[in-house]
Design a protein around this motif. Structure first.
Motif, PDB file in Angstrom:
ATOM      1  N   UNK A 143      47.400  48.559  38.941  1.00 33.36           N
ATOM      2  CA  UNK A 143      46.828  48.448  40.291  1.00 33.36           C
ATOM      3  C   UNK A 143      45.315  48.453  40.133  1.00 33.36           C
ATOM      4  N   UNK A 144      44.720  47.289  40.299  1.00 36.98           N
ATOM      5  CA  UNK A 144      43.296  47.114  40.040  1.00 36.98           C
ATOM      6  C   UNK A 144      42.515  47.033  41.341  1.00 36.98           C
ATOM      7  N   UNK A 145      41.381  47.688  41.361  1.00 44.96           N
ATOM      8  CA  UNK A 145      40.463  47.601  42.494  1.00 44.96           C
ATOM      9  C   UNK A 145      39.152  47.006  41.988  1.00 44.96           C
TER      10      UNK A 145
ATOM     11  N   UNK B 116      43.014  51.314  37.705  1.00 44.56           N
ATOM     12  CA  UNK B 116      41.770  50.937  37.031  1.00 44.56           C
ATOM     13  C   UNK B 116      40.765  50.463  38.070  1.00 44.56           C
ATOM     14  N   UNK B 117      39.498  50.725  37.793  1.00 47.89           N
ATOM     15  CA  UNK B 117      38.408  50.343  38.692  1.00 47.89           C
ATOM     16  C   UNK B 117      37.513  49.350  37.955  1.00 47.89           C
ATOM     17  N   UNK B 118      37.372  48.154  38.514  1.00 46.81           N
ATOM     18  CA  UNK B 118      36.528  47.117  37.923  1.00 46.81           C
ATOM     19  C   UNK B 118      35.335  46.912  38.853  1.00 46.81           C
ATOM     20  N   UNK B 119      34.147  47.237  38.354  1.00 51.08           N
ATOM     21  CA  UNK B 119      32.931  47.187  39.168  1.00 51.08           C
ATOM     22  C   UNK B 119      32.053  46.057  38.663  1.00 51.08           C
ATOM     23  N   UNK B 120      31.648  45.180  39.574  1.00 49.18           N
ATOM     24  CA  UNK B 120      30.684  44.150  39.215  1.00 49.18           C
ATOM     25  C   UNK B 120      29.323  44.788  38.946  1.00 49.18           C
ATOM     26  N   UNK B 121      28.597  44.235  38.007  1.00 51.15           N
ATOM     27  CA  UNK B 121      27.324  44.824  37.599  1.00 51.15           C
ATOM     28  C   UNK B 121      26.334  44.872  38.765  1.00 51.15           C
TER      29      UNK B 121
END
Length: 280
Positions: free
Chosen positions: A221-223, A262-267
């Motif tokens: 489950x990705x955010x 998991x947490x995917x953050x744009x730079x």
């Protein structure tokens, strides 16, 4: 022989009351104590004031110094290009589980519409006449066909429209979000990605990117925390991928962070979060 007699003389002393006796014994001691206190009263005050001033200055100086959290920055292909400095006020806070639980409870309560409604025996359709006579039938006595015991009768203590919303102070809500983000960083469940805005808006390309990052899987489950610019292609590419959600950096909440594995953050989103959540 004649007995010798001794004469004793007794002096009469005037009676002294208890109060006067206490005054005579206590007064000299009290005066001496007061003089000593007055003599030494000025010296300790100056010392304590200096100590308090030093503590205040040191606390203010300590409050300004906040450690940052460094994390690897990866590209769409999965290669590490450098380090990103996450603000410690957001990603380096002490995890407060009780506050996180309260924020989640408030969020879920505010999602409830509260529009469900049932009809009581006074609201259902039907006659109010007595269905049969009171005695002589051998059956139980009944009055109306609207009674809850009958089919199509009213509902007893059924749900009615109500407001389930709860409120929470803004500072507490923000502190809970920072705790959730800090917990994700400590568990190594945060990925900072660069160049995501330039991805081709195709589901196949997005799925290949997840494989290269090691984030592919049915149970994942990705955010994705996106920035304000160049988001349209990212949304088009990942909107059909199962288990993937997108949120702008300014709309991140505690529940969404905890619900994601998991947490995917744009730079670019890091600076936006810093400006939005740490503005004075």
């Amino acid at each position: 022989m004649a007995k010798e007699t001794t004469k004793t003389t007794v002096k009469k002393i005037a009676p002294v009351s208890k109060k006067e006796a206490v005054k005579k014994t206590v007064k000299p001691a009290a005066k001496s104590v007061k003089k000593e206190v007055v003599k030494n009263a000025t010296a300790p005050k100056v010392a304590t004031e200096k100590v308090q001033a030093e503590v205040k200055v040191s606390s203010k100086a300590a409050g300004k110094q906040v450690a940052t959290v460094s994390i690897d920055v990866v590209t769409v292909s999965g290669k590490v290009t450098g380090k990103a400095m996450l603000p410690g006020e957001i990603f380096g806070e002490k995890v407060n589980k009780a506050l996180i639980a309260q924020a989640v409870r408030v969020y879920l309560a505010n999602q409830r519409q509260g529009t469900v409604s049932t009809k009581t025996r006074g609201e259902v359709e039907g006659s109010t006449a007595k269905i049969y006579r009171q005695k002589g039938t051998g059956r139980a006595r009944h009055g109306s066909k609207r009674a809850p015991i009958f089919v199509k009768g009213g509902v007893v203590f059924g749900p009615k429209p109500r407001d389930y919303s709860l409120s929470m102070p803004q500072k507490m809500k923000q502190k809970a979000l920072f705790s959730a983000l800090s917990a994700k960083v400590k568990d190594k469940e945060v990925t900072v990605i660069d160049g995501l805005g330039a991805i081709e808006p195709k589901t196949k390309v997005f799925a290949e990117m997840l494989k290269s990052l090691g984030l592919a899987g049915k149970k994942q489950k990705l955010l994705f925390v996106t920035s304000g610019s160049d988001v349209a292609s990212v949304l088009r590419a990942g909107r059909n991928v199962q288990g993937v959600n997108f949120l702008p950096s300014k709309q991140v909440n505690t529940y969404a962070v905890l619900a994601a594995s998991k947490l995917v953050v744009m730079k670019d989103a890091i600076d936006e979060m810093k400006e939005h959540f740490l503005k004075k």
